[in-house]
Design an enzyme around this catalytic site. Structure first.
Site, PDB file in Angstrom:
ATOM      1  N   CYS A   2       0.820  -1.208   0.000  1.00  0.00           N
ATOM      2  CA  CYS A   2       0.000   0.000   0.000  1.00  0.00           C
ATOM      3  C   CYS A   2       0.856   1.262   0.000  1.00  0.00           C
ATOM      4  O   CYS A   2       1.975   1.268   0.483  1.00  0.00           O
ATOM      5  CB  CYS A   2      -0.868   0.027   1.243  1.00  0.00           C
ATOM      6  SG  CYS A   2      -1.820  -1.461   1.461  1.00  0.00           S
ATOM      7  N   ARG A  27       5.038  -0.062  -6.123  1.00  0.00           N
ATOM      8  CA  ARG A  27       5.037  -0.842  -4.880  1.00  0.00           C
ATOM      9  C   ARG A  27       4.102  -2.046  -4.964  1.00  0.00           C
ATOM     10  O   ARG A  27       4.190  -2.952  -4.148  1.00  0.00           O
ATOM     11  CB  ARG A  27       4.600   0.038  -3.710  1.00  0.00           C
ATOM     12  CG  ARG A  27       5.563   1.163  -3.414  1.00  0.00           C
ATOM     13  CD  ARG A  27       4.962   2.116  -2.419  1.00  0.00           C
ATOM     14  NE  ARG A  27       4.780   1.478  -1.131  1.00  0.00           N
ATOM     15  CZ  ARG A  27       5.601   1.636  -0.105  1.00  0.00           C
ATOM     16  NH1 ARG A  27       6.650   2.392  -0.229  1.00  0.00           N
ATOM     17  NH2 ARG A  27       5.372   1.047   1.047  1.00  0.00           N
ATOM     18  N   TRP A  73      -3.020  -2.704  -1.456  1.00  0.00           N
ATOM     19  CA  TRP A  73      -2.652  -4.072  -1.792  1.00  0.00           C
ATOM     20  C   TRP A  73      -3.435  -4.934  -0.811  1.00  0.00           C
ATOM     21  O   TRP A  73      -3.179  -4.913   0.390  1.00  0.00           O
ATOM     22  CB  TRP A  73      -1.141  -4.254  -1.608  1.00  0.00           C
ATOM     23  CG  TRP A  73      -0.594  -5.559  -2.078  1.00  0.00           C
ATOM     24  CD1 TRP A  73      -0.276  -5.898  -3.354  1.00  0.00           C
ATOM     25  CD2 TRP A  73      -0.242  -6.694  -1.258  1.00  0.00           C
ATOM     26  NE1 TRP A  73       0.228  -7.182  -3.379  1.00  0.00           N
ATOM     27  CE2 TRP A  73       0.259  -7.689  -2.120  1.00  0.00           C
ATOM     28  CE3 TRP A  73      -0.311  -6.963   0.115  1.00  0.00           C
ATOM     29  CZ2 TRP A  73       0.693  -8.924  -1.660  1.00  0.00           C
ATOM     30  CZ3 TRP A  73       0.115  -8.196   0.575  1.00  0.00           C
ATOM     31  CH2 TRP A  73       0.613  -9.164  -0.315  1.00  0.00           C
ATOM     32  N   ASN A  99      -1.854   2.262   5.876  1.00  0.00           N
ATOM     33  CA  ASN A  99      -0.977   1.157   5.460  1.00  0.00           C
ATOM     34  C   ASN A  99      -0.709   0.301   6.689  1.00  0.00           C
ATOM     35  O   ASN A  99      -0.558   0.852   7.784  1.00  0.00           O
ATOM     36  CB  ASN A  99       0.381   1.680   4.977  1.00  0.00           C
ATOM     37  CG  ASN A  99       0.296   2.323   3.621  1.00  0.00           C
ATOM     38  OD1 ASN A  99      -0.755   2.346   2.996  1.00  0.00           O
ATOM     39  ND2 ASN A  99       1.421   2.856   3.168  1.00  0.00           N
ATOM     40  N   GLY A 100      -0.585  -0.991   6.513  1.00  0.00           N
ATOM     41  CA  GLY A 100      -0.293  -1.866   7.653  1.00  0.00           C
ATOM     42  C   GLY A 100      -1.486  -2.739   7.975  1.00  0.00           C
ATOM     43  O   GLY A 100      -2.416  -2.864   7.170  1.00  0.00           O
ATOM     44  N   GLU A 480      17.851 -17.495  -8.002  1.00  0.00           N
ATOM     45  CA  GLU A 480      17.438 -16.138  -8.363  1.00  0.00           C
ATOM     46  C   GLU A 480      16.868 -16.112  -9.791  1.00  0.00           C
ATOM     47  O   GLU A 480      15.876 -15.449 -10.069  1.00  0.00           O
ATOM     48  CB  GLU A 480      18.637 -15.184  -8.207  1.00  0.00           C
ATOM     49  CG  GLU A 480      18.429 -13.763  -8.663  1.00  0.00           C
ATOM     50  CD  GLU A 480      17.267 -13.036  -7.990  1.00  0.00           C
ATOM     51  OE1 GLU A 480      16.743 -13.528  -6.987  1.00  0.00           O
ATOM     52  OE2 GLU A 480      16.869 -11.978  -8.517  1.00  0.00           O
ATOM     53  N   LYS A 484      13.131 -14.942 -10.694  1.00  0.00           N
ATOM     54  CA  LYS A 484      12.849 -13.850 -11.632  1.00  0.00           C
ATOM     55  C   LYS A 484      11.847 -14.311 -12.685  1.00  0.00           C
ATOM     56  O   LYS A 484      10.903 -13.611 -12.999  1.00  0.00           O
ATOM     57  CB  LYS A 484      14.173 -13.423 -12.284  1.00  0.00           C
ATOM     58  CG  LYS A 484      14.366 -12.018 -12.627  1.00  0.00           C
ATOM     59  CD  LYS A 484      14.421 -10.986 -11.504  1.00  0.00           C
ATOM     60  CE  LYS A 484      14.332 -11.459 -10.104  1.00  0.00           C
ATOM     61  NZ  LYS A 484      14.342 -10.540  -9.046  1.00  0.00           N
ATOM     62  N   GLU A 487       8.384 -14.701 -11.076  1.00  0.00           N
ATOM     63  CA  GLU A 487       7.810 -13.423 -10.635  1.00  0.00           C
ATOM     64  C   GLU A 487       7.145 -12.661 -11.774  1.00  0.00           C
ATOM     65  O   GLU A 487       6.063 -12.117 -11.615  1.00  0.00           O
ATOM     66  CB  GLU A 487       8.915 -12.504 -10.063  1.00  0.00           C
ATOM     67  CG  GLU A 487       9.295 -12.778  -8.640  1.00  0.00           C
ATOM     68  CD  GLU A 487      10.380 -11.818  -8.149  1.00  0.00           C
ATOM     69  OE1 GLU A 487      10.265 -11.338  -7.032  1.00  0.00           O
ATOM     70  OE2 GLU A 487      11.346 -11.542  -8.883  1.00  0.00           O
ATOM     71  N   HIS A 503      18.486 -36.206  -7.118  1.00  0.00           N
ATOM     72  CA  HIS A 503      17.763 -36.549  -5.887  1.00  0.00           C
ATOM     73  C   HIS A 503      16.292 -36.153  -5.953  1.00  0.00           C
ATOM     74  O   HIS A 503      15.646 -35.974  -4.923  1.00  0.00           O
ATOM     75  CB  HIS A 503      18.436 -35.884  -4.684  1.00  0.00           C
ATOM     76  CG  HIS A 503      19.853 -36.292  -4.485  1.00  0.00           C
ATOM     77  ND1 HIS A 503      20.233 -37.604  -4.292  1.00  0.00           N
ATOM     78  CD2 HIS A 503      21.009 -35.567  -4.516  1.00  0.00           C
ATOM     79  CE1 HIS A 503      21.547 -37.672  -4.170  1.00  0.00           C
ATOM     80  NE2 HIS A 503      22.044 -36.442  -4.313  1.00  0.00           N
ATOM     81  N   LYS A 602       6.509  -4.425  -4.151  1.00  0.00           N
ATOM     82  CA  LYS A 602       7.942  -4.105  -4.132  1.00  0.00           C
ATOM     83  C   LYS A 602       8.528  -4.252  -2.743  1.00  0.00           C
ATOM     84  O   LYS A 602       9.602  -4.807  -2.564  1.00  0.00           O
ATOM     85  CB  LYS A 602       8.142  -2.674  -4.650  1.00  0.00           C
ATOM     86  CG  LYS A 602       9.592  -2.234  -4.727  1.00  0.00           C
ATOM     87  CD  LYS A 602      10.334  -2.974  -5.808  1.00  0.00           C
ATOM     88  CE  LYS A 602      11.798  -2.655  -5.862  1.00  0.00           C
ATOM     89  NZ  LYS A 602      12.537  -3.740  -6.551  1.00  0.00           N
TER      90      LYS A 602
HETATM   91  C1  G6P Z   1       9.398  -8.655  -2.124  1.00  0.00           C
HETATM   92  C2  G6P Z   1       9.785  -8.271  -3.534  1.00  0.00           C
HETATM   93  C3  G6P Z   1      11.059  -8.988  -3.934  1.00  0.00           C
HETATM   94  C4  G6P Z   1      12.160  -8.691  -2.915  1.00  0.00           C
HETATM   95  C5  G6P Z   1      11.731  -9.052  -1.501  1.00  0.00           C
HETATM   96  C6  G6P Z   1      12.713  -8.546  -0.474  1.00  0.00           C
HETATM   97  O1  G6P Z   1       9.018  -9.971  -2.074  1.00  0.00           O
HETATM   98  O2  G6P Z   1       8.751  -8.596  -4.428  1.00  0.00           O
HETATM   99  O3  G6P Z   1      11.476  -8.546  -5.202  1.00  0.00           O
HETATM  100  O4  G6P Z   1      13.303  -9.409  -3.258  1.00  0.00           O
HETATM  101  O5  G6P Z   1      10.489  -8.429  -1.215  1.00  0.00           O
HETATM  102  O6  G6P Z   1      12.738  -7.152  -0.506  1.00  0.00           O
HETATM  103  P1  G6P Z   1      13.839  -6.254   0.129  1.00  0.00           P
HETATM  104  O7  G6P Z   1      13.365  -4.842  -0.094  1.00  0.00           O
HETATM  105  O8  G6P Z   1      13.896  -6.591   1.597  1.00  0.00           O
HETATM  106  O9  G6P Z   1      15.115  -6.523  -0.546  1.00  0.00           O
END
Ligand code: G6P
Length: 607
Positions: A2, A27, A73, A99-100, A480, A484, A487, A503, A602
């Site tokens: 949010c 965000r 969100w 927010n929260g 990673e 990616k 995501e 395994h 984000k």
């Molecule tokens: C969310 C984002 C990811 C990010 C993770 C950690 O899940 O979608 O892209 O890697 O948070 O975020 P940070 O700001 O702590 O690196």
């Protein structure tokens, strides 16, 4: 997650709020709304979906001289118009964005419902507006102060009242809130990107602090109404850094920015003469660093993958036992904290709730926690016992790319410093520095292969399952790469150690499950080649990232992306690039919303 924007000033409030919300889009959100006031006439507009849909509601009108806006969100209640913020009190006099999460909202709501009052939404937010209206006796600040102690959970809020036009009251507990100071205008926001177009003077609120703004001034105070003198800080980001500048997507721009962002992460932090690194922000004397017997890196998502690589390197170079832990997990496992252990939290945003709480848990137990953050002034940056900024510039795309390589760069400088205090020779230290310094060139040369990687995405984007496989320091890179891809393209992908496929994951291999192998020219190359052959024998398609000149790989894989040769420990920087580009182009081919993938945020400020 949010986002909040608030404005009091001489410009049309609807314009400032909508622009601010647009800047917060990155965000992640699923509905948006504003409430603007002209005197004591409030207009509330909110809508499920994107800001452009909210814009349509506003049309060509420019409304109000103050107001609050929000991107939501969804947590409590689905994403629909009713649950979108702002929310109003029973009479409509109080309007609020939040927010929260309010954990005791159900209990609080019951009290109102038992007296016959009806709520419009399923949110945990609406009840706060009801409570403020109930507590209101002619002064909004006082009413907010009275209500806050009754709320359990986290909040950043901005509230307005019809009897006090031109005023916004904000409060923070666990969700960021920043005040922007202009000339005859004031802003409130959950994130500086929302206000950067108007001002660079900011005041960051801490938990437990409130602010009240009008167009001509502000007052920061606490729950007891004691005035708090806050420092005005300069926002270091430039407006152009949060714009696309000719790129189609922020993610594409940020992938390409890695040529420069990576050097900013180690600039001024390497010393060739003593062949070591220097991270002043750690606030630790050499003898304290020498006393470290264990390093634990805590993080989430992409930052966790960077942390895994960092831990591997620290142990390898500095010979200090090191491990990476998911911040969401370490917090609840009652970790053993010892005086000679050193904790790091890695977080691009500096706001991730899991990571923040892990940090606080370690600090509660007396541990020292250092932060590696990108966002200046973020909560983790301010609450950690020392730390280092990544300086990668704002990262707007939800999927993290340049922050990952900057996190690696800082972790490498850290590993180098720790190692040079122990067993690493000047020669070996220098080799690392030299290899770091030529990384930007090598990254540039990989970026020149974009067309080739796009062609591979064209060939493979219709497959529904992928494996990403690597070993050693490139195993977290494989994780990673898989993250990616899932995501932003929503293709199912798993990242594994190549050694582990036998395994279990090998059961998935057939002609419909391609494998993306990371094959540096290191000690484990031949073993990885064996794994590739195992996949090939089962008709699995193979894409490999290999080192220029390694022709044997071209004979085994269906497709190869060649990267330049580098020192063995430097490969994660180069290996990750093709995986980022591959994910980006697969997502484009599938017509996905690359910068704002579905369901993701984000910075995840809830647990
Ligand atoms: C969310 C984002 C990811 C990010 C993770 C950690 O899940 O979608 O892209 O890697 O948070 O975020 P940070 O700001 O702590 O690196």
């Amino acid at each position: 997650m949010c986002g909040i924007v608030g404005y009091c000033g001489y410009r049309p409030a609807s314009v400032v709020l909508l622009e601010g919300l647009k800047r917060l889009e990155y965000r992640g959100y699923d509905s948006a709304g504003i409430c603007v006031g002209t005197g004591n006439k409030f207009e509330l507009l909110k809508k499920r979906g994107k800001i452009r849909e909210l814009n349509e509601l506003v049309g060509k009108r420019t409304l109000g001289d103050f107001g609050i806006g929000h991107t939501r969100w969804a947590t409590h209640g689905e994403a629909n118009d009713r649950n979108a913020h702002p929310h109003t009190s029973a009479s409509g006099d109080v309007v609020l964005v939040h927010n929260g999460i309010i954990e005791n909202y159900a209990e609080l709501k019951k009290e109102f419902e038992s007296s016959g009052q009806i709520f419009q939404s399923e949110t945990d937010t609406e009840v706060i507006a009801f409570m403020i209206e109930d507590a209101y006796k002619g002064n909004l600040e006082n009413a907010v102060r009275e209500v806050l102690p009754l709320l359990k959970g986290t909040y950043g809020i901005a509230v307005i009242h019809k009897n006090e036009p031109g005023k916004i009251v904000g409060a923070r507990n666990g969700s960021p809130l920043v005040l922007g100071i202009g000339e005859h205008e004031m802003f409130l926001a959950s994130d500086v990107t929302a206000i950067l177009a108007y001002t660079k003077d900011a005041v960051y609120l801490n938990d437990g602090e409130l602010v009240s703004i009008t167009k001509d001034g502000y007052r920061t105070f606490d729950i007891n109404d004691t005035i708090i003198q806050k420092q005005v800080e300069q926002i270091s980001w430039e407006l152009e850094q949060i714009e696309k500048r000719g790129f189609k997507h922020f993610m594409q721009k940020e992938i390409h920015e890695q040529v420069e962002s990576i050097s900013r992460a180690f600039q001024g932090r390497l010393n060739k003469e003593s062949a070591t690194g220097h991270l002043g922000g750690l606030n630790m004397l050499p003898n304290e660093l020498l006393g470290v017997r264990r390093v634990i890196i805590m993080a989430a998502g992409t930052s966790y993958h960077a942390g895994m690589i960092g831990a591997y390197l620290i142990e390898k170079l500095a010979r200090i036992p090191a491990s990476a832990e998911l911040s969401s997990e370490i917090r609840y496992k009652n970790p053993v904290v010892e005086h000679d252990s050193l904790y790091f939290v890695v977080s691009q945003s500096g706001e991730t709730a899991d990571t923040l709480q892990a940090m606080r848990e370690i600090q509660r137990k007396g541990g020292k926690v250092l932060g590696l953050c990108n966002v200046v002034g973020s909560t983790i940056a301010r609450e950690s016992d020392g730390g280092v900024y990544l300086h990668s510039g704002p990262e707007i795309a939800v999927a993290s790319t340049k922050a990952f390589t900057s996190q690696l760069a800082v972790l490498y400088v850290l590993a180098l410093s720790l190692a040079r205090m122990r067993h690493l020779s000047i020669e070996d230290g220098l080799k690392i520095i030299n290899a770091l310094e030529v990384l930007p060139e090598k990254i540039s040369s990989i970026l020149k292969q974009t067309a080739h990687i796009e062609a591979l995405a064209e060939k493979y984007h219709r497959y529904e399952n992928f494996l990403f496989l690597g070993r050693g320091m490139n195993y977290p890179v494989a994780m990673e790469g898989a993250l990616k891809l899932k995501e932003i393209s929503y293709i199912h992908a798993e990242g594994y150690s190549a050694a582990e496929i036998k395994h279990g994951p090998i059961a998935l291999i057939n002609e419909n499950t391609p494998s993306f192998f990371l094959v540096p020219d290191d000690l484990l190359r031949d073993k990885v080649i064996t794994n590739m052959k195992e996949v090939k024998a089962r008709k699995g398609k193979l894409i490999a990232v290999a080192v220029e000149g390694d022709l044997e790989i071209a004979g085994i894989a269906d497709d190869v992306i060649y990267i330049p040769h580098t020192e063995e420990i430097m490969y994660p920087f180069l290996m990750v690039l093709p995986t980022q580009l591959f994910a980006y182009y697969c997502a484009i081919k599938l017509g996905r919303d690359v910068d704002q993938p579905r369901n993701l945020a984000k910075s995840v400020t809830v647990e």
